[in-house]
Scaffold this active site. Structure first.
Site, PDB file in Angstrom:
ATOM      1  N   GLN A   1      18.044  -4.311 -17.259  1.00 55.42           N
ATOM      2  CA  GLN A   1      17.073  -3.637 -17.601  1.00 55.42           C
ATOM      3  C   GLN A   1      16.708  -3.229 -19.231  1.00 55.42           C
ATOM      4  O   GLN A   1      15.780  -2.607 -20.208  1.00 55.42           O
ATOM      5  CB  GLN A   1      15.880  -3.346 -16.374  1.00 55.42           C
ATOM      6  CG  GLN A   1      16.207  -4.412 -15.623  1.00 55.42           C
ATOM      7  CD  GLN A   1      14.548  -4.638 -15.851  1.00 55.42           C
ATOM      8  OE1 GLN A   1      13.655  -4.886 -16.390  1.00 55.42           O
ATOM      9  NE2 GLN A   1      15.001  -6.245 -15.269  1.00 55.42           N
TER      10      GLN A   1
ATOM     11  N   ASN B   1      14.721  -2.487 -12.015  1.00 48.37           N
ATOM     12  CA  ASN B   1      13.067  -3.110 -13.062  1.00 48.37           C
ATOM     13  C   ASN B   1      11.671  -3.260 -11.929  1.00 48.37           C
ATOM     14  O   ASN B   1      11.396  -3.637 -12.670  1.00 48.37           O
ATOM     15  CB  ASN B   1      14.258  -4.569 -12.314  1.00 48.37           C
ATOM     16  CG  ASN B   1      13.949  -4.919 -11.132  1.00 48.37           C
ATOM     17  OD1 ASN B   1      14.441  -3.679 -10.083  1.00 48.37           O
ATOM     18  ND2 ASN B   1      13.455  -5.624  -9.874  1.00 48.37           N
TER      19      ASN B   1
ATOM     20  N   CYS C   1       9.043 -13.796  -0.681  1.00 48.57           N
ATOM     21  CA  CYS C   1       9.846 -14.104   0.513  1.00 48.57           C
ATOM     22  C   CYS C   1       9.982 -15.658   0.410  1.00 48.57           C
ATOM     23  O   CYS C   1       8.902 -16.017  -0.132  1.00 48.57           O
ATOM     24  CB  CYS C   1       9.664 -13.400   1.346  1.00 48.57           C
ATOM     25  SG  CYS C   1       7.812 -13.003   2.215  1.00 48.57           S
TER      26      CYS C   1
ATOM     27  N   SER D   1      22.022  -9.646 -18.575  1.00 48.95           N
ATOM     28  CA  SER D   1      21.451 -10.942 -18.204  1.00 48.95           C
ATOM     29  C   SER D   1      20.713 -11.673 -19.551  1.00 48.95           C
ATOM     30  O   SER D   1      20.246 -11.024 -20.131  1.00 48.95           O
ATOM     31  CB  SER D   1      20.490 -11.040 -17.215  1.00 48.95           C
ATOM     32  OG  SER D   1      19.465 -11.668 -16.920  1.00 48.95           O
ATOM     33  N   GLY D   2      21.307 -12.710 -20.077  1.00 50.19           N
ATOM     34  CA  GLY D   2      20.271 -13.639 -21.576  1.00 50.19           C
ATOM     35  C   GLY D   2      18.852 -13.256 -21.230  1.00 50.19           C
ATOM     36  O   GLY D   2      18.076 -12.440 -22.608  1.00 50.19           O
TER      37      GLY D   2
HETATM   38  N1  PLP Z   1      19.865  -7.056 -12.288  1.00 46.09           N
HETATM   39  C1  PLP Z   1      18.190  -6.558 -12.216  1.00 46.09           C
HETATM   40  C2  PLP Z   1      17.788  -5.153 -12.788  1.00 46.09           C
HETATM   41  C3  PLP Z   1      17.266  -7.502 -12.710  1.00 46.09           C
HETATM   42  O1  PLP Z   1      16.229  -6.983 -12.684  1.00 46.09           O
HETATM   43  C4  PLP Z   1      17.732  -9.297 -11.982  1.00 46.09           C
HETATM   44  C5  PLP Z   1      16.594 -10.254 -12.748  1.00 46.09           C
HETATM   45  O2  PLP Z   1      15.547  -9.748 -12.855  1.00 46.09           O
HETATM   46  C6  PLP Z   1      18.741  -9.005 -11.946  1.00 46.09           C
HETATM   47  C7  PLP Z   1      19.998  -8.078 -11.477  1.00 46.09           C
HETATM   48  C8  PLP Z   1      19.074 -10.875 -11.676  1.00 46.09           C
HETATM   49  O3  PLP Z   1      19.518 -11.362 -13.304  1.00 46.09           O
HETATM   50  P1  PLP Z   1      19.324 -12.921 -14.246  1.00 46.09           P
HETATM   51  O4  PLP Z   1      18.382 -13.287 -13.109  1.00 46.09           O
HETATM   52  O5  PLP Z   1      21.010 -12.941 -14.998  1.00 46.09           O
HETATM   53  O6  PLP Z   1      20.665 -13.402 -12.307  1.00 46.09           O
END
Ligand code: PLP
Length: 338
Positions: free
Chosen positions: A140, A112, A279, A160-161
């Site tokens: 991603q 990401n 943070c 993730s939608g």
């Molecule tokens: N994994 C990755 C690579 C992500 O970029 C994100 C969110 O930015 C997530 C997991 C978590 O997704 P969610 O916001 O749906 O909890």
């Protein structure tokens, strides 16, 4: 949109159930799975937690050093180092699987912060050969670099939608056929007893509707490359740019200028970028991704730029103009204080 609860048996509930099951079929079709293999969740954080809980039970858990925090925070996880370009060396994975037989490996399809792609085909082949399980965080990559990860041999994938144009509040874990899993939340036995809790129907319907939207990867990559070249010419370093990447992401470190300063300067020009991770104090922590790639202090001096699907030449120009002004200001300030 039906107002019913998909678990109710009255007419409104049955209508809601139809919408839910139609969304499940869409997601399954898109991910080369069966509808029964799709477990709707509140997002990818929950889908990743469910995968780690259900598949990791009694197994060593191996994760890449650049994973999202929803994977990194798995208790007892063993972290595999990445190379300076953000990829995992084949021999690192092979050696870890020999040292930790029967492991669950959790890897992201695309990072990401840098967009760097892991070689999932190799990971799946290697895990299958060693009797290990492989969970893919495909958040991603969905919509930007789709692959048949389950067909390659992965055990599960999470999505993730809101990362591909759907509303926030819905995601899914998709499990390879025949693998039984124990719920994290048992509740009312929804999702075939694998995820208790009333499904967020409007968000799930939106997630399904957003899947398969057209995406002009070539055009977006050209704009991304234009931005990257421009910024490199002004002294930026593009992390992960030599590795296979998503088309829409660039991670730009600017030596000597704190990420927070860059972020605020660009925000004042109406440009939204992100950096490291926020943070609880509201301050930015240095990026764990760039730290894992060996960037040292630069990990606190990098911003990540994600181009939207509808990026335009005007937007690119707006960004490069603001970036150039920011660099000029920083140089002037440095001259004054020298
Ligand atoms: N994994 C990755 C690579 C992500 O970029 C994100 C969110 O930015 C997530 C997991 C978590 O997704 P969610 O916001 O749906 O909890």
């Amino acid at each position: 949109m039906a107002a019913g609860n998909p678990s109710s048996i009255h007419a409104a509930g049955r209508d809601a159930r139809k919408i839910l099951e139609s969304a499940r079929e869409t997601v399954a079709g898109y991910c080369h799975a069966r509808p029964a293999d799709v477990i709707f969740t509140s997002g990818a954080t929950e889908a990743n937690a469910l995968a780690l809980h259900a598949l990791g039970k009694g197994r060593p858990i191996l994760i890449g050093a650049t994973e999202h925090d929803s994977i990194r925070t798995a208790p007892g996880a063993i972290t595999l180092p990445v190379r300076p370009d953000g990829t995992l060396a084949p021999e690192t994975l092979e050696a870890a699987l020999v040292a930790h037989p029967g492991a669950l490996v959790a890897l992201m399809a695309a990072n990401n912060e840098t967009g760097v792609l892991h070689d999932i085909e190799f990971a799946a082949k290697t895990c299958t050969a060693q009797g290990a399980l492989l969970h893919i965080d495909a958040v991603q990559a969905i919509g930007r670099n789709n692959r048949d990860w389950l067909g390659m041999g992965a055990t599960s994938i999470s999505l993730s939608g809101h990362k591909f144009g759907g509303p926030m509040g819905a995601g899914a874990l998709i499990i390879r056929q025949g693998i039984e899993i124990e719920a994290l939340t048992k509740g009312g036995g929804q999702e075939q007893g694998r995820r208790g809790g009333t499904q967020a129907l409007p968000a799930i319907a939106g997630l399904a509707a957003a899947l398969g939207e057209p995406y002009e990867a070539g055009k977006i990559a050209t704009f991304r490359d234009e931005i990257e070249t421009f910024c490199i010419n002004l002294g930026a370093i593009a992390a992960g740019s030599t590795a296979p990447r998503l088309p829409n992401t660039t991670n730009l470190a600017l030596p000597g200028i704190r990420a927070e300063t860059q972020l605020i300067a660009l925000d004042m020009e109406g440009i939204a970028v992100s950096a490291g991770s926020a943070c609880s104090s509201g301050k930015l922590a240095a990026s764990h991704v760039l730290t894992a790639m060996g960037y040292g202090d630069l990990a606190g001096q990098a911003i990540r730029v994600s181009l939207p699907w509808n990026v335009t030449a005007e937007a690119v120009e707006k960004f490069t103009t603001a970036y150039a002004a920011m660099v000029k200001r920083a140089l002037r300030k440095a001259e004054h204080s020298a």
